[in-house]
Each structure stands twice: as C-alpha cells, then as structure tokens.
Design a protein around this motif. Structure first.
Motif, PDB file in Angstrom:
ATOM      1  N   GLU A 186       0.726  -1.160   0.130  1.00 10.40           N
ATOM      2  CA  GLU A 186      -0.189  -0.046  -0.109  1.00 10.40           C
ATOM      3  C   GLU A 186       0.987   1.363  -0.078  1.00 10.40           C
ATOM      4  O   GLU A 186       0.386   2.414  -0.582  1.00 10.40           O
ATOM      5  CB  GLU A 186      -0.829  -0.005   1.216  1.00 10.40           C
ATOM      6  N   SER A 187       1.975   1.265   0.492  1.00  8.17           N
ATOM      7  CA  SER A 187       2.797   2.402   0.387  1.00  8.17           C
ATOM      8  C   SER A 187       3.386   2.772  -1.065  1.00  8.17           C
ATOM      9  O   SER A 187       3.678   3.857  -1.206  1.00  8.17           O
ATOM     10  CB  SER A 187       3.971   2.324   1.492  1.00  8.17           C
ATOM     11  N   SER A 188       3.439   1.820  -1.712  1.00  6.93           N
ATOM     12  CA  SER A 188       4.207   1.855  -3.193  1.00  6.93           C
ATOM     13  C   SER A 188       3.072   2.124  -4.153  1.00  6.93           C
ATOM     14  O   SER A 188       3.088   2.609  -5.165  1.00  6.93           O
ATOM     15  CB  SER A 188       5.072   0.789  -3.433  1.00  6.93           C
ATOM     16  N   GLY A 189       1.864   1.458  -3.827  1.00  5.66           N
ATOM     17  CA  GLY A 189       0.977   1.334  -4.700  1.00  5.66           C
ATOM     18  C   GLY A 189       1.178   0.216  -5.956  1.00  5.66           C
ATOM     19  O   GLY A 189       0.537   0.323  -7.059  1.00  5.66           O
ATOM     20  N   TYR A 233      10.922  -1.430   2.546  1.00  4.59           N
ATOM     21  CA  TYR A 233      11.780  -1.806   3.609  1.00  4.59           C
ATOM     22  C   TYR A 233      12.410  -0.963   4.811  1.00  4.59           C
ATOM     23  O   TYR A 233      12.578   0.216   4.593  1.00  4.59           O
ATOM     24  CB  TYR A 233      12.932  -2.682   3.012  1.00  4.59           C
ATOM     25  N   ASP A 234      12.008  -1.085   6.090  1.00  8.34           N
ATOM     26  CA  ASP A 234      12.317  -0.481   7.011  1.00  8.34           C
ATOM     27  C   ASP A 234      12.709  -1.002   8.369  1.00  8.34           C
ATOM     28  O   ASP A 234      12.393  -0.887   9.479  1.00  8.34           O
ATOM     29  CB  ASP A 234      10.970   0.314   7.489  1.00  8.34           C
ATOM     30  N   GLY A 235      13.734  -1.992   7.905  1.00 10.19           N
ATOM     31  CA  GLY A 235      14.273  -2.920   8.917  1.00 10.19           C
ATOM     32  C   GLY A 235      15.876  -2.762   9.228  1.00 10.19           C
ATOM     33  O   GLY A 235      16.375  -1.621   9.040  1.00 10.19           O
ATOM     34  N   LYS A 243      13.791   0.635   0.111  1.00 13.13           N
ATOM     35  CA  LYS A 243      13.834  -0.421  -1.062  1.00 13.13           C
ATOM     36  C   LYS A 243      12.393  -0.870  -0.814  1.00 13.13           C
ATOM     37  O   LYS A 243      12.131  -1.237   0.301  1.00 13.13           O
ATOM     38  CB  LYS A 243      14.910  -1.118  -1.327  1.00 13.13           C
ATOM     39  N   GLU A 244      11.907  -1.368  -2.089  1.00 12.25           N
ATOM     40  CA  GLU A 244      10.772  -2.346  -2.175  1.00 12.25           C
ATOM     41  C   GLU A 244      11.411  -3.750  -2.221  1.00 12.25           C
ATOM     42  O   GLU A 244      12.064  -4.118  -3.027  1.00 12.25           O
ATOM     43  CB  GLU A 244       9.862  -1.871  -3.133  1.00 12.25           C
ATOM     44  N   ILE A 245      10.850  -4.683  -1.068  1.00 10.31           N
ATOM     45  CA  ILE A 245      11.460  -5.886  -1.022  1.00 10.31           C
ATOM     46  C   ILE A 245      10.328  -6.778  -0.715  1.00 10.31           C
ATOM     47  O   ILE A 245       9.429  -6.792   0.038  1.00 10.31           O
ATOM     48  CB  ILE A 245      12.341  -5.886   0.142  1.00 10.31           C
ATOM     49  N   CYS A 246      10.320  -7.932  -1.543  1.00 11.17           N
ATOM     50  CA  CYS A 246       9.332  -9.086  -1.233  1.00 11.17           C
ATOM     51  C   CYS A 246       9.892 -10.267  -0.452  1.00 11.17           C
ATOM     52  O   CYS A 246      11.038 -10.428  -1.043  1.00 11.17           O
ATOM     53  CB  CYS A 246       8.737  -9.636  -2.705  1.00 11.17           C
ATOM     54  N   PHE A 247       9.095 -10.724   0.253  1.00 12.24           N
ATOM     55  CA  PHE A 247       9.420 -12.156   1.019  1.00 12.24           C
ATOM     56  C   PHE A 247       8.309 -12.967   0.524  1.00 12.24           C
ATOM     57  O   PHE A 247       7.441 -13.082   0.813  1.00 12.24           O
ATOM     58  CB  PHE A 247       9.313 -11.810   2.415  1.00 12.24           C
ATOM     59  N   HIS A 288      10.477  -5.566  10.830  1.00 16.57           N
ATOM     60  CA  HIS A 288      11.041  -6.293   9.781  1.00 16.57           C
ATOM     61  C   HIS A 288      12.217  -6.932  10.110  1.00 16.57           C
ATOM     62  O   HIS A 288      13.150  -7.231   9.071  1.00 16.57           O
ATOM     63  CB  HIS A 288      11.309  -4.852   8.481  1.00 16.57           C
ATOM     64  N   ARG A 289      12.317  -7.434  11.335  1.00 17.22           N
ATOM     65  CA  ARG A 289      13.623  -8.299  11.899  1.00 17.22           C
ATOM     66  C   ARG A 289      13.304  -9.828  11.590  1.00 17.22           C
ATOM     67  O   ARG A 289      14.321 -10.167  11.251  1.00 17.22           O
ATOM     68  CB  ARG A 289      13.958  -7.763  12.911  1.00 17.22           C
TER      69      ARG A 289
END
Length: 412
Positions: A186-189, A233-235, A243-247, A288-289
C-alpha cells in the motif's frame, strides 16, 4: 431487503481441494472429514467464551460475536478473506472469498452483520480466491479459473446499500488468467500476483496508481511463488532502507527479492530448513527483523504437530533459520498475519490460534488464545479455517472457514 442472518442451512457442494504439495496436482483430493454437525445447525449469534466454549465452538480468551453461514452469502465453500474500513463513514466490512465469487458483509454492528451482496467469479468456480484492498478498491484473483484475470471493485459502492445484490466488476485486468495469490504494497501502490500463468509463476508486477486501470510493469520469474509479502523496507539492514522488498514463499524455499526496479528485480537470498513440506505463506514482524512462516504439509508428511517457523531476516542477504515453534495440536497451518507482538494463525481444523512473542531469538513464542471454527476435530486434514484478518480499526478479528463461513470474533 438485506439478508437477515440467522440459523440457516449451509449450502452443499464439493469440498475444495487444498493447496497442492510439490508432488501433487491441484486436482488431487484432500483428506477430508465430514463435520460432526451440519454448519447450519451451529451457533450463529453472540456468545462469550465461558468454561472453554462459545456456543458450539471451543475457545480460550476469544468471544464469538456472530457467524455468517455460507448459504447466507450465496456460496458453497469458503476460502480467502480480507477487510475494509470506509474512511468516510468508519463502517467496517468483511470481504470473503468463496468458490463462486466474493461476498461483501457489513460487520459495523458485529452482532448483527449484514450481507450486502456478491461479486461473482469472472469465469468458473474456484477453490482458490485471493482478495486485497488498495485505495478503497478490492482486487480479486482466482486459480484454476481459466481467464479470470484480476477483478477490480470500487468498495465505495457499498455505502448506503439498501438491498443485497449481485455486483459487476468495475474493471478486469487480463494480462494473466489464473493467479494463486495477490499481494499489495500500500505504501508504493504496486500489486504482485503470484502463481499465475505468466512470469514463470513468480511476481507479476502491477501499477495501481490508477485503481481501475492497472498497468503491467514487469516480471520476476520463479519456479513457483505460492504467496508473498512486499514492503517498503524499514528494517535493520541499512543497505536496503527505503527499497521495495518481497518475501516470497516459493514452495521449496523462502526467497527475498529486491523489486525496487520493476525492469530488473533481483534475488537477494533464499533460505530453507529441514523437514520441509511446502513453504506456504508467512509475514514479517513489524520491525522487519523476523519472518514467521507456515509450512502447509510438514504436519501430514512428517507426523509433527503444528509448527510456526521463525527466520531472522535482519541481514537480507543472509537470512537465518532460528527455530520452529511447535503447537499442542496436530492441525495443518494455513495463513498467518502479525499485528504488534501477536501472530494470528488460521490453522485449518483447530481454527484461530493467537501467539504472542517478545524475544524471538530466545524462542519466546507462546499460544495465548484460540477459537475453534471447526468443532470436535483436530487433525492434519485440510478442513476448517482458511484465513484470518486482524487489522480492523475496531480490533475485531475475522476468520473464514471453508465449511462454516465467516466468523466475527473479539478477544476477551
């Protein structure tokens, strides 16, 4: 008039199959058990949790506010679940996936939920439907449903609804047909369809800046991505801040992907563990840890109790497996979500389990509350609770059950 919720008989129909393990196809049937009591005869009204029961349902620290049977929502079997809060009115809604579409239920009066209508499936019925929300729009995918695509529905159409009705999508995105799951940052759309018939089954990236005109932005191929969580990412790993990270849960591994550049996404790392069945789905802790992961088939394959796997992802290039928390049940786990220091798990035959943690490195994780949506049954059979949604402003907890419909719950 709007549907009045009460004791109604549940619709029949074939039970949906489970998510398939690596060596099974989606057409392979699951192990199933007939409910001990027909869904329509089970409690639908409010009950406190007293002496371990809330009406017909076993519980610990969780009260039943209402249950909406599948027949009331015009479905035969249930699957995924999400929620929506109308920022203009403050009203709260459950969006529940069913075999034949998506049901919209106003749960603003949680002891008197109101079925507002249904968005039918775009093509044929499907056991797998996934729903997410962005900017007051619902986005819906389905698997094994031909050319279903991505349905877009403007949720503000539910305001001032006075009769239940069958809705039509505002738009259908057709850059893929089938997709197993959908994630939205939601933060990037951006939205990320996974397990589709494109992108090698990996991340199919979509720009939602124009909500009813989604735009394809690129692929990240994977052998098979079953589910993913994508965040800005805010970890603790400073190299990737912002950056935009996918898990991604990729059946046989956890994959961490940098998708900041949609034209050139890159895998940062992968991780696995022993006694792996299927890496099914997971969720980050809010700092995000850590990443908490559910394996859908380790219970049935290895004969272990329900397990919640914990990864330390403070270094995105070297994720570290910490341990598996073992529950006191035999149930297969399905979807889990993290809110604060609690983990909300929909664990099939035993329903909702709430875990609480402090220091995950010290393996401090414990079960603190539960609500069994599928009475008198505890095994690894793929029946019962499919998903849970704990993010409503009111603090209500929603659970979707394959057989028993939508549950509106609250902790005591």
């Amino acid at each position: 008039m709007l549907a009045t919720l009460g004791l109604t008989a549940c619709g029949g129909g074939d039970r949906p199959p489970p998510d398939p393990p690596v060596n099974l196809s989606p057409s392979d049937p699951p192990a199933v058990t007939t409910p001990s009591q027909p869904s329509g005869e089970l409690t639908t009204d409010a009950h406190d949790c007293v002496n371990g029961s809330a009406g017909d349902f076993a519980c610990a620290g969780i009260a039943l506010l209402s249950r909406v049977p599948l027949e009331t929502m015009e479905g035969n079997s249930g699957n995924d679940l999400w929620g929506w809060v109308d920022s203009l009115t403050g009203r709260e809604y459950a969006l529940m996936g069913m075999d034949n579409g998506t049901a919209f239920v106003d749960i603003s009066e949680p002891e008197g939920p109101v079925f507002l209508g249904r968005l039918p499936t775009e093509t044929q019925s499907s056991a797998w439907r996934d729903i997410k929300v962005y900017e007051d729009h619902a986005y819906v995918v389905a698997d094994n449903a031909g050319s279903h695509g991505l349905q877009v529905f403007d949720l503000t159409r539910l305001r001032d609804q006075t009769v239940s009705q069958t809705f039509v999508a505002d738009h259908v995105y057709v850059e893929f047909g089938n997709a197993h799951n959908l994630a939205i940052n939601e933060s990037s759309g951006f939205a990320y369809a996974v397990g589709s018939d494109t992108c090698g089954g990996g991340l199919h990236m979509i720009d939602l800046s124009m909500p009813t005109n989604p735009l394809f932005m690129g692929c990240h191929d994977a052998s098979h991505t079953h589910d993913t969580q994508c965040v800005t990412y805010d970890g603790p790993d400073e190299r990737f801040q912002g950056k935009e990270i996918c898990f991604s849960s990729n059946y046989e591994e956890l994959e961490i992907v940098d998708i900041t550049s949609k034209s050139s996404p890159s895998t940062l790392s992968t991780a696995t563990y022993s006694d792996l069945g299927i890496v099914h789905q997971g969720w980050l802790t809010e700092d995000h840890r850590y990443f908490l992961l559910g394996d859908e088939f380790d219970e049935s394959i290895y004969g272990v109790n329900t397990r919640t796997h914990v990864f330390d992802v403070s270094d995105l290039e070297i994720p570290r497996y910490v341990y598996a928390f073992e529950h006191d049940t035999e149930a297969t786990d399905h979807n889990l979500y993290v809110l604060g220091n609690q983990v909300f798990e929909a664990n099939y035959s035993v329903g909702l389990q709430i875990l609480e943690f402090s220091d995950l490195l010290e393996q401090d994780l414990q079960t603190v509350a539960s609500f069994d949506t599928y009475p008198d049954h505890d095994s690894s059979a793929l029946i019962g609770a499919w998903s849970v949604y704990p993010y409503l402003d009111s603090g209500l907890i929603l659970v979707s059950d394959i057989d028993n419909g939508l549950f509106v719950l609250e902790t005591e």
